[in-house]
Design a protein around this motif. Sequence first.
Motif, PDB file in Angstrom:
ATOM      1  N   ILE B  51       0.836  -1.207   0.000  1.00 39.99           N
ATOM      2  CA  ILE B  51       0.000   0.000   0.000  1.00 39.99           C
ATOM      3  C   ILE B  51       0.866   1.251   0.000  1.00 39.99           C
ATOM      4  O   ILE B  51       0.507   2.273  -0.592  1.00 39.99           O
ATOM      5  CB  ILE B  51      -0.955  -0.023   1.227  1.00 39.99           C
ATOM      6  CG1 ILE B  51      -1.966  -1.168   1.095  1.00 39.99           C
ATOM      7  CG2 ILE B  51      -1.689   1.303   1.376  1.00 39.99           C
ATOM      8  CD1 ILE B  51      -2.767  -1.436   2.350  1.00 39.99           C
ATOM      9  N   GLN B  52       2.048   1.164   0.633  1.00 44.34           N
ATOM     10  CA  GLN B  52       2.934   2.338   0.695  1.00 44.34           C
ATOM     11  C   GLN B  52       3.371   2.794  -0.700  1.00 44.34           C
ATOM     12  O   GLN B  52       3.704   3.946  -0.900  1.00 44.34           O
ATOM     13  CB  GLN B  52       4.196   2.030   1.518  1.00 44.34           C
ATOM     14  CG  GLN B  52       3.925   1.577   2.939  1.00 44.34           C
ATOM     15  CD  GLN B  52       3.081   2.542   3.729  1.00 44.34           C
ATOM     16  OE1 GLN B  52       3.281   3.757   3.657  1.00 44.34           O
ATOM     17  NE2 GLN B  52       2.113   2.035   4.457  1.00 44.34           N
ATOM     18  N   GLN B  53       3.385   1.864  -1.660  1.00 43.53           N
ATOM     19  CA  GLN B  53       3.839   2.199  -3.015  1.00 43.53           C
ATOM     20  C   GLN B  53       2.723   2.826  -3.847  1.00 43.53           C
ATOM     21  O   GLN B  53       2.945   3.176  -5.001  1.00 43.53           O
ATOM     22  CB  GLN B  53       4.321   0.942  -3.760  1.00 43.53           C
ATOM     23  CG  GLN B  53       5.141  -0.028  -2.932  1.00 43.53           C
ATOM     24  CD  GLN B  53       6.508   0.528  -2.585  1.00 43.53           C
ATOM     25  OE1 GLN B  53       7.076   1.264  -3.386  1.00 43.53           O
ATOM     26  NE2 GLN B  53       7.003   0.206  -1.408  1.00 43.53           N
ATOM     27  N   LEU B  54       1.525   2.923  -3.305  1.00 45.64           N
ATOM     28  CA  LEU B  54       0.372   3.348  -4.102  1.00 45.64           C
ATOM     29  C   LEU B  54      -0.142   4.718  -3.653  1.00 45.64           C
ATOM     30  O   LEU B  54      -0.149   5.000  -2.454  1.00 45.64           O
ATOM     31  CB  LEU B  54      -0.768   2.325  -3.954  1.00 45.64           C
ATOM     32  CG  LEU B  54      -0.449   0.891  -4.387  1.00 45.64           C
ATOM     33  CD1 LEU B  54      -1.481  -0.077  -3.829  1.00 45.64           C
ATOM     34  CD2 LEU B  54      -0.399   0.810  -5.909  1.00 45.64           C
ATOM     35  N   PRO B  55      -0.570   5.542  -4.599  1.00 46.28           N
ATOM     36  CA  PRO B  55      -1.125   6.852  -4.218  1.00 46.28           C
ATOM     37  C   PRO B  55      -2.557   6.723  -3.727  1.00 46.28           C
ATOM     38  O   PRO B  55      -3.506   7.168  -4.389  1.00 46.28           O
ATOM     39  CB  PRO B  55      -1.025   7.654  -5.517  1.00 46.28           C
ATOM     40  CG  PRO B  55      -1.123   6.645  -6.602  1.00 46.28           C
ATOM     41  CD  PRO B  55      -0.531   5.368  -6.051  1.00 46.28           C
ATOM     42  N   VAL B  56      -2.738   6.099  -2.592  1.00 50.10           N
ATOM     43  CA  VAL B  56      -4.072   5.880  -2.030  1.00 50.10           C
ATOM     44  C   VAL B  56      -4.042   6.259  -0.549  1.00 50.10           C
ATOM     45  O   VAL B  56      -2.982   6.394   0.043  1.00 50.10           O
ATOM     46  CB  VAL B  56      -4.509   4.408  -2.149  1.00 50.10           C
ATOM     47  CG1 VAL B  56      -4.613   3.986  -3.591  1.00 50.10           C
ATOM     48  CG2 VAL B  56      -3.556   3.491  -1.386  1.00 50.10           C
ATOM     49  N   PHE B  57      -5.234   6.404   0.027  1.00 51.97           N
ATOM     50  CA  PHE B  57      -5.318   6.499   1.480  1.00 51.97           C
ATOM     51  C   PHE B  57      -5.132   5.098   2.033  1.00 51.97           C
ATOM     52  O   PHE B  57      -5.812   4.169   1.598  1.00 51.97           O
ATOM     53  CB  PHE B  57      -6.678   7.035   1.913  1.00 51.97           C
ATOM     54  CG  PHE B  57      -6.928   8.469   1.544  1.00 51.97           C
ATOM     55  CD1 PHE B  57      -6.338   9.494   2.272  1.00 51.97           C
ATOM     56  CD2 PHE B  57      -7.759   8.797   0.477  1.00 51.97           C
ATOM     57  CE1 PHE B  57      -6.570  10.828   1.940  1.00 51.97           C
ATOM     58  CE2 PHE B  57      -7.989  10.118   0.142  1.00 51.97           C
ATOM     59  CZ  PHE B  57      -7.395  11.139   0.868  1.00 51.97           C
ATOM     60  N   GLY B  58      -4.211   4.940   2.963  1.00 51.44           N
ATOM     61  CA  GLY B  58      -3.991   3.621   3.551  1.00 51.44           C
ATOM     62  C   GLY B  58      -4.308   3.639   5.030  1.00 51.44           C
ATOM     63  O   GLY B  58      -3.812   4.484   5.765  1.00 51.44           O
TER      64      GLY B  58
END
Lengths: 158, 231
Positions: B51-58
């Motif tokens: 998830i850290q690699q993705l431009p999303v709210f985690g």
Amino acid sequence: MKNIQILLLTMLVVGTVLFFTRNRTRLIDRIFVLTFVLAGAVLVSFPELSDQLASLLSVGRGVDAVMYFMLVFLSYTCLQLYAKIRSQDARIVDLARFIALNSVKLPESMEDSMPDVLPDVLPSVLRIVDARKELESEWIAAAEAEAESETQPFAKAG
Amino acid sequence: MRGAPEQNRFVVVPAYNEASVIGSTVRPLIEAGYSVVVVDDGSSDGTWDAIQQLPVFGLRHPINLGQGAALQTGMTFALRQGADYVVHFDADGQHRPVDIDEVMQPLLEGAADVALGSRFLNAASAAAVPFRRRVFLRGATYVNFVLTGMLLSDAHNGLRALTRDAAKRIQFRETGYAHASEILHQIRSHRLSYAERPITVLYSDYSVAKGQSLWNGFNIVFELLMTKLFQ
């Protein structure tokens, strides 16, 4: 007094002592346990009582009557525990959700993200960290100077 | 103003041990301009690192709680971010991003507060459902009917869309898979309007392996009954 009576009474006493010394309990629990233990002690000491109780309830033997009550009581305890576990689970969920909602990774921050904990407090926290580091380096310098002054005499002696 | 309306559409993706697929599931959603919220439900396989690699709210549960709890966490967060619409979307790649438009449509038209995806409304999609799954899901629709009074064509479909108002009112207390039945119950008790929309479920080996067994179905019914008893 028969051996079984001594055995059962000892177990009741030990169980009660353990309950009152090991568990911090609510008043209602203490009253409940005390009542239960006293009833148990009376029934063990005077087994004829359970027979009288049984015939009063049109149950064959006293042992059967006691067992029926035990069954109801144990089922009730099970349900009570189950309800308690469920409410505890619900609280764990709330707690975990709170933690999750207070450390959000934002879309902007890829890779090592800073948890989003009270952003307006963060600068002052960082200032404190900096101040602390400064202090530490002062201490280290002072300690080094002291150590050096202590080694001086030896250096001179040498 | 490209993507402006999509930004207020929050897609909530609950993920439990989905490290290998979460990226490929989420990327098309980001490209479509949605705000994506991935809730890591206490995974132990590096889902959080992915998830850290993705431009999303985690968001991350410190312990595993269950899919219902993860969806609720995601919804609560999306509402705080000012979401106008909340979409539930499975992490394992069984849903097609294009189907989000399908479930969004009744909400945009004002025809429903909640839209539920159904794999059985479209003949081609229904035919693709493996036989055992079909039997299981059919049984589950009747169980749902008995428990919630709502007879739908699909029982446990993870693709749904909710208006802001509906998302505020619906509160999952079922932490596990029983939330799929709970949502029906709450739609009814909050007097929300709903619609079923045809969507396609993709059956990969991966998603089938992660799917629910019949035994799980019994567990779901048990959980629901217990919640009814201990409300």
